[in-house]
Design a protein around this motif. Structure first.
Motif, PDB file in Angstrom:
ATOM      1  N   ARG A 128      37.613  31.223  39.531  1.00 56.71           N
ATOM      2  CA  ARG A 128      36.793  33.015  40.346  1.00 56.71           C
ATOM      3  C   ARG A 128      38.487  33.643  40.105  1.00 56.71           C
ATOM      4  NH1 ARG A 128      33.573  30.807  45.745  1.00 56.71           N
ATOM      5  NH2 ARG A 128      32.300  29.588  44.181  1.00 56.71           N
ATOM      6  N   GLY A 129      37.767  35.210  40.701  1.00 59.62           N
ATOM      7  CA  GLY A 129      38.604  36.482  40.903  1.00 59.62           C
ATOM      8  C   GLY A 129      38.697  37.159  39.994  1.00 59.62           C
ATOM      9  N   ALA A 130      39.734  38.638  40.425  1.00 57.60           N
ATOM     10  CA  ALA A 130      39.357  39.891  39.444  1.00 57.60           C
ATOM     11  C   ALA A 130      39.048  39.322  37.985  1.00 57.60           C
ATOM     12  CB  ALA A 130      40.703  40.511  40.203  1.00 57.60           C
ATOM     13  N   CYS A 131      40.241  38.258  37.444  1.00 57.71           N
ATOM     14  CA  CYS A 131      40.322  38.255  35.998  1.00 57.71           C
ATOM     15  C   CYS A 131      38.489  37.301  35.228  1.00 57.71           C
ATOM     16  CB  CYS A 131      41.513  37.089  35.631  1.00 57.71           C
ATOM     17  SG  CYS A 131      43.236  38.102  34.931  1.00 57.71           S
ATOM     18  N   ALA A 132      37.715  37.119  36.497  1.00 62.22           N
ATOM     19  CA  ALA A 132      36.917  36.198  35.944  1.00 62.22           C
ATOM     20  C   ALA A 132      35.775  37.082  35.853  1.00 62.22           C
ATOM     21  CB  ALA A 132      36.896  35.071  37.340  1.00 62.22           C
ATOM     22  N   ASP A 133      36.125  37.967  36.996  1.00 63.94           N
ATOM     23  CA  ASP A 133      35.080  39.178  36.989  1.00 63.94           C
ATOM     24  C   ASP A 133      34.757  40.036  36.266  1.00 63.94           C
ATOM     25  OD1 ASP A 133      33.924  38.596  39.776  1.00 63.94           O
ATOM     26  OD2 ASP A 133      35.367  39.035  40.634  1.00 63.94           O
ATOM     27  N   ASN A 188      41.454  33.225  27.444  1.00 66.77           N
ATOM     28  CA  ASN A 188      42.054  32.866  28.697  1.00 66.77           C
ATOM     29  C   ASN A 188      41.889  34.194  29.320  1.00 66.77           C
ATOM     30  OD1 ASN A 188      44.336  33.026  30.151  1.00 66.77           O
ATOM     31  ND2 ASN A 188      45.399  31.971  28.694  1.00 66.77           N
ATOM     32  N   ILE A 189      41.526  34.317  29.935  1.00 71.72           N
ATOM     33  CA  ILE A 189      41.077  35.259  31.008  1.00 71.72           C
ATOM     34  C   ILE A 189      42.092  36.548  30.969  1.00 71.72           C
ATOM     35  CG2 ILE A 189      39.142  34.229  31.388  1.00 71.72           C
ATOM     36  CD1 ILE A 189      40.027  33.466  34.231  1.00 71.72           C
ATOM     37  N   CYS A 190      43.653  36.261  31.521  1.00 74.94           N
ATOM     38  CA  CYS A 190      44.408  37.024  31.823  1.00 74.94           C
ATOM     39  C   CYS A 190      45.464  36.298  32.159  1.00 74.94           C
ATOM     40  CB  CYS A 190      44.346  37.602  33.229  1.00 74.94           C
ATOM     41  SG  CYS A 190      44.284  37.188  34.748  1.00 74.94           S
ATOM     42  N   ALA A 191      46.635  36.433  31.172  1.00 78.01           N
ATOM     43  CA  ALA A 191      48.321  36.089  30.574  1.00 78.01           C
ATOM     44  C   ALA A 191      48.902  37.246  30.236  1.00 78.01           C
ATOM     45  CB  ALA A 191      47.589  34.164  29.507  1.00 78.01           C
TER      46      ALA A 191
END
Length: 271
Positions: A52-57, A93-96
């Motif tokens: 979950r989290g901002a990257c997931a959203d 990869n949703i954010c890296a």
């Protein structure tokens, strides 16, 4: 162009909460597999079997606008997430941060999906001066397995700092509190959020001077059948209103994470 215009109009209406009503049912064929860091709130964290989290959203919303569902079922810690992307078992990869190793197996958006200032976290009663990377030379640091803070700083740490690798940031901050290490490099927002939920804000603080201001990117495995969508994802990140939307998402997810951790502490206490 029609999809881009639709997103821009939605973004400018107000906050990220406006998007929650858009919840179509996805077929298995139109669903990609995604993963992210398990312990990096408010950007992303592991909760109840998913990330979950901002990257997931952000990832769900942007791919959703292209008619693609996103499965964020937990695949394991950060290092395992990256390995799954490399092997093609996970699409996104949703954010890296970008580094050369990740570029060998992933394609990244040209535009960052978010910006993350990295800070040096220290024990309040064992602080030291920090104005340049060289001030960290010879010190002991704790870092989570698989974490990168950008190619240049990663190389600096490897050559100049003694690193203790740990499974999560709670472990890293506990080592710092008990002076087993001198510092923990961590995103400023994420670190402050984590410390508040661990009741360690009075013990550990970030130094003012940043290590870096890092760019966070969405990336797609070179083995993924969805990699052709990357230019459209990048175009949506460039839409007017996107940055304000992400700012609102971060605020919302700080609240969600803090509330979730409070419930967990209460449950443990009552049991």
């Amino acid at each position: 162009m029609r999809r881009r215009g639709q997103l821009a109009r939605s973004l400018l209406l107000g906050t990220c909460l406006l998007f929650t009503a858009y919840t179509p049912a996805w077929s298995e064929e139109a669903t990609l597999k995604a993963c992210g860091h398990q312990d990096y709130p408010p950007w992303n964290w592991h909760s109840q079997g998913e990330i979950r989290g901002a990257c997931a959203d952000v990832t769900r919303e942007l791919f959703g606008r292209l008619g693609i569902g996103v499965d964020l079922s937990y695949v394991g810690p950060w290092k395992r997430c990256q390995k799954a992307v490399e092997e093609g078992d996970v699409d996104v990869n949703i954010c890296a941060f970008i580094n050369p190793a990740r570029q060998t197996y992933s394609d990244f958006t040209a535009t960052p999906m978010g910006y993350n200032q990295n800070a040096v976290f220290v024990s309040k009663d064992n602080a030291f001066g920090f104005n340049r990377w060289a001030d960290l030379s010879g010190k002991q640091a704790a870092m989570v397995l698989g974490v990168s803070i950008g190619e240049q700083f990663d190389t600096f740490l490897k050559n100049n700092v003694n690193i203790e690798w740990v499974p999560d940031y709670k472990s890293a901050f506990m080592m710092l509190k008990h002076r087993r290490v001198d510092f923990v490099p961590f995103g400023r927002e994420s670190g402050l959020t984590k410390l508040a939920t661990l009741n360690m804000s009075d013990d550990i603080v970030p130094l003012d001077h940043p290590i870096t201001t890092g760019n966070l990117y969405i990336s797609i495995s070179k083995k993924s059948r969805f990699k052709h969508l990357l230019p459209e994802i990048n175009a949506m990140i460039q839409e007017p209103g996107y940055r304000q939307w992400v700012t609102e998402l971060l605020k919302t997810n700080i609240e969600k994470y803090s509330a979730e951790q409070a419930r967990l502490r209460s449950s443990i206490k009552n049991n």
